[in-house]
Design a protein around this motif. Structure first.
Motif, PDB file in Angstrom:
ATOM      1  N   ALA A 324       1.727 -13.757 -15.199  1.00 46.98           N
ATOM      2  CA  ALA A 324       1.101 -14.735 -16.104  1.00 46.98           C
ATOM      3  C   ALA A 324       1.373 -16.123 -15.550  1.00 46.98           C
ATOM      4  CB  ALA A 324       1.702 -14.620 -17.500  1.00 46.98           C
ATOM      5  N   PRO A 325       0.430 -17.043 -15.737  1.00 49.15           N
ATOM      6  CA  PRO A 325       0.701 -18.418 -15.312  1.00 49.15           C
ATOM      7  C   PRO A 325       1.884 -18.979 -16.119  1.00 49.15           C
ATOM      8  CG  PRO A 325      -1.616 -18.121 -15.939  1.00 49.15           C
ATOM      9  CD  PRO A 325      -0.893 -16.877 -16.335  1.00 49.15           C
ATOM     10  N   VAL A 326       2.824 -19.577 -15.412  1.00 49.87           N
ATOM     11  CA  VAL A 326       3.991 -20.175 -16.068  1.00 49.87           C
ATOM     12  C   VAL A 326       3.974 -21.668 -15.754  1.00 49.87           C
ATOM     13  CG1 VAL A 326       6.521 -20.235 -16.214  1.00 49.87           C
ATOM     14  CG2 VAL A 326       5.342 -18.058 -15.767  1.00 49.87           C
ATOM     15  N   VAL A 327       3.910 -22.479 -16.786  1.00 52.38           N
ATOM     16  CA  VAL A 327       3.829 -23.928 -16.586  1.00 52.38           C
ATOM     17  C   VAL A 327       4.976 -24.587 -17.340  1.00 52.38           C
ATOM     18  CG1 VAL A 327       2.441 -25.997 -17.014  1.00 52.38           C
ATOM     19  CG2 VAL A 327       1.322 -23.879 -16.348  1.00 52.38           C
ATOM     20  N   ARG A 328       5.648 -25.484 -16.670  1.00 49.65           N
ATOM     21  CA  ARG A 328       6.655 -26.261 -17.386  1.00 49.65           C
ATOM     22  C   ARG A 328       5.982 -27.507 -17.952  1.00 49.65           C
ATOM     23  NH1 ARG A 328      11.758 -29.882 -15.602  1.00 49.65           N
ATOM     24  NH2 ARG A 328      12.643 -29.975 -17.684  1.00 49.65           N
ATOM     25  N   ARG A 329       5.991 -27.655 -19.247  1.00 47.74           N
ATOM     26  CA  ARG A 329       5.405 -28.835 -19.882  1.00 47.74           C
ATOM     27  C   ARG A 329       6.445 -29.938 -19.920  1.00 47.74           C
ATOM     28  NH1 ARG A 329       0.315 -28.272 -19.249  1.00 47.74           N
ATOM     29  NH2 ARG A 329      -0.345 -26.192 -19.826  1.00 47.74           N
ATOM     30  N   TYR A 330       6.033 -31.085 -19.453  1.00 42.06           N
ATOM     31  CA  TYR A 330       6.937 -32.227 -19.492  1.00 42.06           C
ATOM     32  C   TYR A 330       7.043 -32.727 -20.920  1.00 42.06           C
ATOM     33  CZ  TYR A 330       8.610 -36.990 -18.817  1.00 42.06           C
ATOM     34  OH  TYR A 330       9.318 -38.161 -18.912  1.00 42.06           O
ATOM     35  N   SER A 331       8.209 -32.673 -21.492  1.00 46.24           N
ATOM     36  CA  SER A 331       8.360 -33.196 -22.865  1.00 46.24           C
ATOM     37  C   SER A 331       8.954 -34.588 -22.747  1.00 46.24           C
ATOM     38  CB  SER A 331       9.227 -32.277 -23.715  1.00 46.24           C
ATOM     39  OG  SER A 331      10.310 -31.785 -22.977  1.00 46.24           O
ATOM     40  N   GLY A 332       8.058 -35.542 -22.507  1.00 48.28           N
ATOM     41  CA  GLY A 332       8.506 -36.912 -22.238  1.00 48.28           C
ATOM     42  C   GLY A 332       8.867 -37.663 -23.485  1.00 48.28           C
ATOM     43  N   GLY A 333       9.121 -38.937 -23.299  1.00 50.22           N
ATOM     44  CA  GLY A 333       9.378 -39.807 -24.437  1.00 50.22           C
ATOM     45  C   GLY A 333      10.721 -39.580 -25.102  1.00 50.22           C
TER      46      GLY A 333
END
Ligand code: SF4
Length: 352
Positions: A324-333
Motif C-alpha cells: 500500500a502507498p505509505v505517505v508521511r504527512r507533515y504535521s506542521g505549525g
C-alpha cells in the motif's frame, strides 16, 4: 408574520432555488446568488437578464451569516496559518490554512476545517478531546471557515480536509452540505476528489457515505490495529470495533472501487513497532488502502512522536508487510499550536 431569513452559505444552489422559488428565483438566479455569496461574501448587485426587483425580493428573504475571527497566528517556520473563529452560538473553533509550496508553478492552499466545536470522542492524544463536545457546527459555519481563509490568503484554495475539531460523521448532514457547496461549480468549485472527509471510525457514517456514493476521499483514523490498545487511545473503539470498521471499509472499497486511507497517528513505542506493522498487515489483508503517517502532537506531553530512526524502521516494516502507498504527512505549525484543538484549548484556558 416575520419569517426567519434563509441563511446563505448554508445551502447548495439547488436547495437555495427550492427555498426561494416562491419569490420568483430561478435556478440560474440561485446559482448567481450562490457564486456571489460564496466567492465574494456579498449579495449580487445586478445581473444581465435578471430584474433588479427580483434580486431585491430575494435579498430581503435572505441573510449572509459571518464568522467572527477571534485570532490568527502564522507559523514563521512553515507558513501554516491557524484561525480561531466564533460562530452563531459563541463557541470557538479552529481552521488551518496549509500552504503547499513545493512546486513553484503550483502554489496552493489546503484548508483544514472543523465540523464541531469540541469533540466527544475522547481520543487520548488530542487537545480537542479535552474540550469535550460543545455542539455541531452549521453548514454555513463550516463553509465560512473556507470563505474567510480564502479571502485572507494570496494562494488559491485547492483542497479541503475535514480533520479539524470534531468528528465529521457525527455531523453528517451539515458536513455533506458544506462539501457539496465547496465542490459545486457555482460555489468554490473545488474538485470533489480534493475534499477529504475523515472519521475516527463511526461505522454508520462510513456505511451511509458508501450508500450515498459520495465522491469525496475517505480517511479512517485507525492508529493501531490492536483493539485493546485502541480502546485506551480511542475510546470510540468501544462503540465501533476495529473489526466493524474494517468490514465497513471493505464494503466501501467494493462499492466505490476506491482505496480509503488509514490515518496512523504515530506514538513512539506504542504503534510504531514491527509488531504494529504486522498487525495492520493482517487486518487489511486483501483490502487495498493507503496509509498516512502523522506525528502525534500531544499537548499533555504523555505521548511523543517517533524519532527519525524509529519512523524509518516503521515505514520500512509497513512496506515489507503491506502493499500500500505509505505517505508521511507533515504535521506542521507545531510552533503555533496547529494541532487540532490546541488554539481553542488555549482560548478557553488562557495560560495564567
Ligand atoms: S482526534 Fe478527532 S475524533 Fe479524536 S477527539 Fe480529537 S477531534 Fe475528536
Amino acid at each position: 408574520m416575520n419569517m426567519a431569513p434563509i441563511l446563505l452559505k448554508n445551502q447548495t444552489a439547488e436547495s437555495l432555488h427550492a427555498a426561494l422559488a416562491g419569490d420568483g428565483v430561478t435556478p440560474r438566479m440561485a446559482r448567481l446568488i450562490q457564486t456571489s455569496v460564496i466567492r465574494h461574501n456579498a449579495f449580487p448587485q445586478a445581473a444581465p437578464g435578471i430584474s433588479a426587483r427580483a434580486l431585491e425580493k430575494a435579498r430581503a428573504s435572505t441573510a449572509i451569516p459571518d464568522l467572527e475571527l477571534v485570532e490568527k497566528t502564522v507559523s514563521p517556520r512553515d507558513g501554516f496559518a491557524k484561525y480561531l473563529f466564533r460562530g452563531e452560538l459563541g463557541d470557538a473553533f479552529e481552521a488551518v490554512g496549509i500552504p503547499i509550496l513545493h512546486r513553484a508553478h503550483d502554489r496552493k492552499l489546503i484548508v483544514c476545517v472543523s465540523s464541531q466545536a469540541g469533540c466527544g470522542l475522547g481520543c487520548a492524544f488530542c487537545a480537542t478531546a479535552r474540550l469535550g463536545f460543545r455542539r455541531n457546527l452549521a453548514a454555513w459555519e463550516i463553509m465560512d471557515q473556507v470563505v474567510k481563509i480564502r479571502a485572507d490568503s494570496d494562494l488559491p484554495v485547492r483542497g479541503i480536509v475535514f480533520m479539524g475539531m470534531g468528528e465529521p460523521m457525527l455531523n453528517y448532514d451539515a458536513v455533506m452540505t458544506a462539501a457539496a457547496i465547496l465542490s459545486e461549480p457555482c460555489g468554490m468549485a473545488i474538485n470533489a476528489k480534493s475534499i477529504t472527509i475523515s472519521t475516527a471510525g463511526i461505522v454508520p457514517g462510513i456505511r451511509r457515505f458508501t450508500a450515498e456514493r459520495r465522491r469525496y476521499q475517505l480517511i479512517v483514523s485507525l492508529t493501531t490495529a490492536d483493539p485493546q490498545v485502541r480502546r485506551d487511545l480511542m475510546p470510540v473503539e468501544k462503540l465501533h470495533s476495529t473489526a466493524d470498521i474494517i468490514a465497513a471499509m471493505r464494503d466501501y472499497h467494493a462499492a466505490m472501487r476506491r482505496r480509503a486511507t488509514i490515518a496512523w497517528t504515530m506514538i513512539s513505542g506504542v504503534n510504531t513497532t514491527e509488531r504494529a506493522a504486522r498487525e495492520l498487515a493482517e487486518l487489511v489483508r486483501d483490502l487495498p488502502v493507503k496509509i498516512d503517517l502523522i506525528d502525534v502532537n500531544d499537548p499533555s506531553g504523555r505521548f511523543h512522536p517517533p524519532s527519525r530512526d524509529e519512523l524509518n524502521a516503521f515505514r520500512d516494516a509497513l512496506r515489507r508487510h503491506i502493499r500500500a502507498p505509505v505517505v508521511r504527512r507533515y504535521s506542521g505549525g507545531a510552533d503555533i499550536h496547529a494541532a487540532c484543538g490546541m488554539l481553542a484549548l488555549h482560548a478557553s484556558n488562557p495560560p495564567g
